[in-house]
Scaffold this motif. Sequence first.
Motif, PDB file in Angstrom:
ATOM      1  N   TRP A  59      96.131 -29.574  64.953  1.00 56.68           N
ATOM      2  CA  TRP A  59      94.981 -29.735  64.055  1.00 56.68           C
ATOM      3  C   TRP A  59      94.662 -31.217  63.874  1.00 56.68           C
ATOM      4  O   TRP A  59      95.536 -32.068  63.934  1.00 56.68           O
ATOM      5  CB  TRP A  59      95.281 -29.114  62.689  1.00 56.68           C
ATOM      6  CG  TRP A  59      95.183 -27.614  62.682  1.00 56.68           C
ATOM      7  CD1 TRP A  59      96.215 -26.728  62.806  1.00 56.68           C
ATOM      8  CD2 TRP A  59      93.997 -26.847  62.541  1.00 56.68           C
ATOM      9  NE1 TRP A  59      95.740 -25.445  62.764  1.00 56.68           N
ATOM     10  CE2 TRP A  59      94.373 -25.479  62.600  1.00 56.68           C
ATOM     11  CE3 TRP A  59      92.645 -27.154  62.386  1.00 56.68           C
ATOM     12  CZ2 TRP A  59      93.462 -24.448  62.494  1.00 56.68           C
ATOM     13  CZ3 TRP A  59      91.727 -26.122  62.276  1.00 56.68           C
ATOM     14  CH2 TRP A  59      92.126 -24.772  62.328  1.00 56.68           C
ATOM     15  N   GLN A  60      93.363 -31.469  63.672  1.00 54.60           N
ATOM     16  CA  GLN A  60      92.893 -32.845  63.479  1.00 54.60           C
ATOM     17  C   GLN A  60      91.828 -32.842  62.389  1.00 54.60           C
ATOM     18  O   GLN A  60      91.012 -31.914  62.299  1.00 54.60           O
ATOM     19  CB  GLN A  60      92.308 -33.370  64.791  1.00 54.60           C
ATOM     20  CG  GLN A  60      91.748 -34.770  64.752  1.00 54.60           C
ATOM     21  CD  GLN A  60      91.192 -35.187  66.112  1.00 54.60           C
ATOM     22  OE1 GLN A  60      91.552 -34.636  67.144  1.00 54.60           O
ATOM     23  NE2 GLN A  60      90.302 -36.169  66.090  1.00 54.60           N
ATOM     24  N   ASN A  61      91.832 -33.858  61.548  1.00 56.10           N
ATOM     25  CA  ASN A  61      90.800 -33.999  60.513  1.00 56.10           C
ATOM     26  C   ASN A  61      89.642 -34.838  61.060  1.00 56.10           C
ATOM     27  O   ASN A  61      89.868 -35.897  61.665  1.00 56.10           O
ATOM     28  CB  ASN A  61      91.366 -34.671  59.263  1.00 56.10           C
ATOM     29  CG  ASN A  61      92.381 -33.798  58.552  1.00 56.10           C
ATOM     30  OD1 ASN A  61      92.198 -32.587  58.461  1.00 56.10           O
ATOM     31  ND2 ASN A  61      93.445 -34.405  58.055  1.00 56.10           N
ATOM     32  N   ASN A 319      84.862 -22.753  54.763  1.00 56.71           N
ATOM     33  CA  ASN A 319      85.741 -22.696  53.599  1.00 56.71           C
ATOM     34  C   ASN A 319      85.198 -23.635  52.536  1.00 56.71           C
ATOM     35  O   ASN A 319      84.181 -24.306  52.731  1.00 56.71           O
ATOM     36  CB  ASN A 319      87.194 -23.031  53.977  1.00 56.71           C
ATOM     37  CG  ASN A 319      87.317 -24.382  54.676  1.00 56.71           C
ATOM     38  OD1 ASN A 319      86.813 -25.393  54.172  1.00 56.71           O
ATOM     39  ND2 ASN A 319      87.976 -24.405  55.837  1.00 56.71           N
ATOM     40  N   ASN A 321      86.128 -26.425  51.534  1.00 61.30           N
ATOM     41  CA  ASN A 321      86.166 -27.852  51.878  1.00 61.30           C
ATOM     42  C   ASN A 321      85.255 -28.217  53.043  1.00 61.30           C
ATOM     43  O   ASN A 321      85.132 -29.385  53.387  1.00 61.30           O
ATOM     44  CB  ASN A 321      87.603 -28.263  52.222  1.00 61.30           C
ATOM     45  CG  ASN A 321      88.550 -28.070  51.055  1.00 61.30           C
ATOM     46  OD1 ASN A 321      88.216 -28.433  49.928  1.00 61.30           O
ATOM     47  ND2 ASN A 321      89.712 -27.484  51.317  1.00 61.30           N
ATOM     48  N   ASP A 324      86.679 -24.914  59.352  1.00 55.82           N
ATOM     49  CA  ASP A 324      87.667 -25.128  60.405  1.00 55.82           C
ATOM     50  C   ASP A 324      87.053 -24.697  61.729  1.00 55.82           C
ATOM     51  O   ASP A 324      86.551 -23.572  61.857  1.00 55.82           O
ATOM     52  CB  ASP A 324      88.941 -24.321  60.132  1.00 55.82           C
ATOM     53  CG  ASP A 324      89.748 -24.873  58.974  1.00 55.82           C
ATOM     54  OD1 ASP A 324      89.552 -26.050  58.629  1.00 55.82           O
ATOM     55  OD2 ASP A 324      90.560 -24.119  58.414  1.00 55.82           O
ATOM     56  N   GLY A 335      92.393 -27.324  66.820  1.00 56.23           N
ATOM     57  CA  GLY A 335      91.626 -27.075  65.617  1.00 56.23           C
ATOM     58  C   GLY A 335      91.174 -28.361  64.955  1.00 56.23           C
ATOM     59  O   GLY A 335      91.844 -29.401  65.047  1.00 56.23           O
ATOM     60  N   PHE A 336      90.024 -28.288  64.287  1.00 58.94           N
ATOM     61  CA  PHE A 336      89.473 -29.441  63.576  1.00 58.94           C
ATOM     62  C   PHE A 336      89.123 -29.006  62.151  1.00 58.94           C
ATOM     63  O   PHE A 336      88.348 -28.065  61.959  1.00 58.94           O
ATOM     64  CB  PHE A 336      88.225 -29.975  64.279  1.00 58.94           C
ATOM     65  CG  PHE A 336      88.480 -30.510  65.656  1.00 58.94           C
ATOM     66  CD1 PHE A 336      88.777 -31.848  65.861  1.00 58.94           C
ATOM     67  CD2 PHE A 336      88.433 -29.666  66.765  1.00 58.94           C
ATOM     68  CE1 PHE A 336      89.023 -32.342  67.133  1.00 58.94           C
ATOM     69  CE2 PHE A 336      88.671 -30.150  68.048  1.00 58.94           C
ATOM     70  CZ  PHE A 336      88.972 -31.488  68.230  1.00 58.94           C
ATOM     71  N   HIS A 337      89.710 -29.671  61.170  1.00 60.14           N
ATOM     72  CA  HIS A 337      89.315 -29.492  59.777  1.00 60.14           C
ATOM     73  C   HIS A 337      88.114 -30.410  59.531  1.00 60.14           C
ATOM     74  O   HIS A 337      88.233 -31.637  59.626  1.00 60.14           O
ATOM     75  CB  HIS A 337      90.456 -29.883  58.828  1.00 60.14           C
ATOM     76  CG  HIS A 337      91.693 -29.048  58.975  1.00 60.14           C
ATOM     77  ND1 HIS A 337      91.688 -27.676  58.855  1.00 60.14           N
ATOM     78  CD2 HIS A 337      92.990 -29.405  59.234  1.00 60.14           C
ATOM     79  CE1 HIS A 337      92.920 -27.221  59.018  1.00 60.14           C
ATOM     80  NE2 HIS A 337      93.725 -28.241  59.255  1.00 60.14           N
ATOM     81  N   CYS A 338      86.970 -29.839  59.221  1.00 59.60           N
ATOM     82  CA  CYS A 338      85.711 -30.612  59.135  1.00 59.60           C
ATOM     83  C   CYS A 338      85.074 -30.460  57.754  1.00 59.60           C
ATOM     84  O   CYS A 338      85.211 -29.424  57.100  1.00 59.60           O
ATOM     85  CB  CYS A 338      84.704 -30.114  60.168  1.00 59.60           C
ATOM     86  SG  CYS A 338      85.372 -29.889  61.812  1.00 59.60           S
ATOM     87  N   GLU A 339      84.331 -31.492  57.373  1.00 62.83           N
ATOM     88  CA  GLU A 339      83.490 -31.384  56.185  1.00 62.83           C
ATOM     89  C   GLU A 339      82.154 -30.733  56.524  1.00 62.83           C
ATOM     90  O   GLU A 339      81.599 -29.975  55.725  1.00 62.83           O
ATOM     91  CB  GLU A 339      83.258 -32.770  55.574  1.00 62.83           C
ATOM     92  CG  GLU A 339      84.515 -33.420  55.007  1.00 62.83           C
ATOM     93  CD  GLU A 339      84.227 -34.786  54.414  1.00 62.83           C
ATOM     94  OE1 GLU A 339      83.030 -35.093  54.150  1.00 62.83           O
ATOM     95  OE2 GLU A 339      85.191 -35.556  54.207  1.00 62.83           O
TER      96      GLU A 339
END
Length: 533
Positions: A59-61, A319, A321, A324, A335-339
């Motif tokens: 995972w990457q932000n 989600n 935030n 994903d 995976g990328f956690h995105c705004e």
Amino acid sequence: MNLSRRELLAAFLGAPFAMAACRNGAARRFPEGEIVGQSVSVGHILRENRNFGVPADNWQNVKVAIVGGGVAGLSAAWKLTRENLHDFVLLELEKEIGGTSQSGTGSPVGYPWGAHYLPVPFRENTELISLLDEMQLTDGQSESGEVVIKEQFLCREPEERVFYKGRWYDGLYLHVGESEEDKRQYAEFQKLIDHWVNWRDSAGKRAFVVPVANCSTDAEVTSLDKISFAAWLRQNSFTSERLIWFCDYACRDDYGLKLDQTSAWAGLFYFCSRVRKSGDESQQFITFPEGNGRFVNHLSGRVGEKVQKSHAVVSIVPNENGADVICLNGNALRGFHCEKVVFASPMFTAPYVIRGFNENAPFTAGEFQHNAWFVANLFLKDRPKPRFPRDFPLAWDNVLYESPSLGYVNATHQKGIDYGATIWTYYYPMCHEENGRTKLFNYEWRDLADVCLTDIARAHPDIYELTERLDIMRWGHAMISPRPNFIWSGVRERAMQPYRNIHFAHTDLSGIALFEEAFYHGLRAAMEISKTN
């Protein structure tokens, strides 16, 4: 598909021509070649609606993920960079960037795999002109304030020719042999085009202009979307065979649809949107040997390492935030956690990718219907010999009047290389085939190569001896179909609204598959995101 050669050619080129081709066919020499490009396996994965578990260390932000590396996605990335928002990633499922604007490299020049020109924009299209400035294609302004494009980037003469009954003729509209009634109807058609070019609503908006977002929404204009272009021609008593062919060619060329499949609004848009005022010529074409691949290469060069090729996005999970984004890179899941997410893929894919979309669908994705094409690039060791000493010479765009294909574009034309080796790009929209997309992917390379060579051989019998290689790309979802009752149905406007933290950007959202439209939506989505940061 276990068809005989006659059945194959009849399906693509018509029964009478197929019979003649098979009857007169000598031993045919096939060049080397293959089917290249698009991956179809990912589509099957999406339809299975799998759940994907990403390893914790994969995972990457990132602030923004752009899904899709066509012109819209690249334009969004370009705009974010110009707005000093650099924390983003662009994810493209294919090995090559650019979608239907991608190109190939070869000798003596590069060549297109799809879109191959950009009309000179009007002065009001300032953002697009700024891109042309950045690419050093411009040379100031005219006295009227219109952008001036450097001569070497404007399509050189001869621009187009048409093959009819064994001879080549100048231009696209077939004047040779026209009757007085043909002339009268063509003049009447031009009067109606002039009317719509000059038409303005109460707010001063044009009926037809690029981008579509700047077109008038007056009912007098939008009602044209309720009927087909064929019906509009009948309503105005146009029966001239060559005028109907001309309009049908326009629909096949820009939309991949036949005359009776195309909205009358879209048909008139083709003729009116790039003419400043009645009496003016349509805007000139900016073109390169590699077509719109030049723009793709520039845009991708500006965003550099942000582009991740061979990354097929298989799931977007909104989600609280942001979202994903999960993608498949070979056999590995990332995976990328995105705004924020810019969804720059075709709209019909949204329900397969965005989790929860169908439970509360923000728009009807199935209304965005696409058509299928195949494109062939022929690598010739020399030019075909003219059949007649006074035949109109090889042009940039070369159209076969009696063929359902669009003919071919000559890649070396813009470089002024008029002798020796060249590359021709042949276009065939599957609008004449019922279930064209399914059938297209059931044909092998040799089948499609036979169609291409047989079709071109009607004008160039020596094409078999001159073609050293022939590669084919199949576009299953080449571009949006502006059929009647789609463009002004309201579905596009609903799809332009963000869904939670997902912003949509694709040429689908205009209902017209043009570079300018994809560019506009990429910039629009980028600005929506930029304003919230």
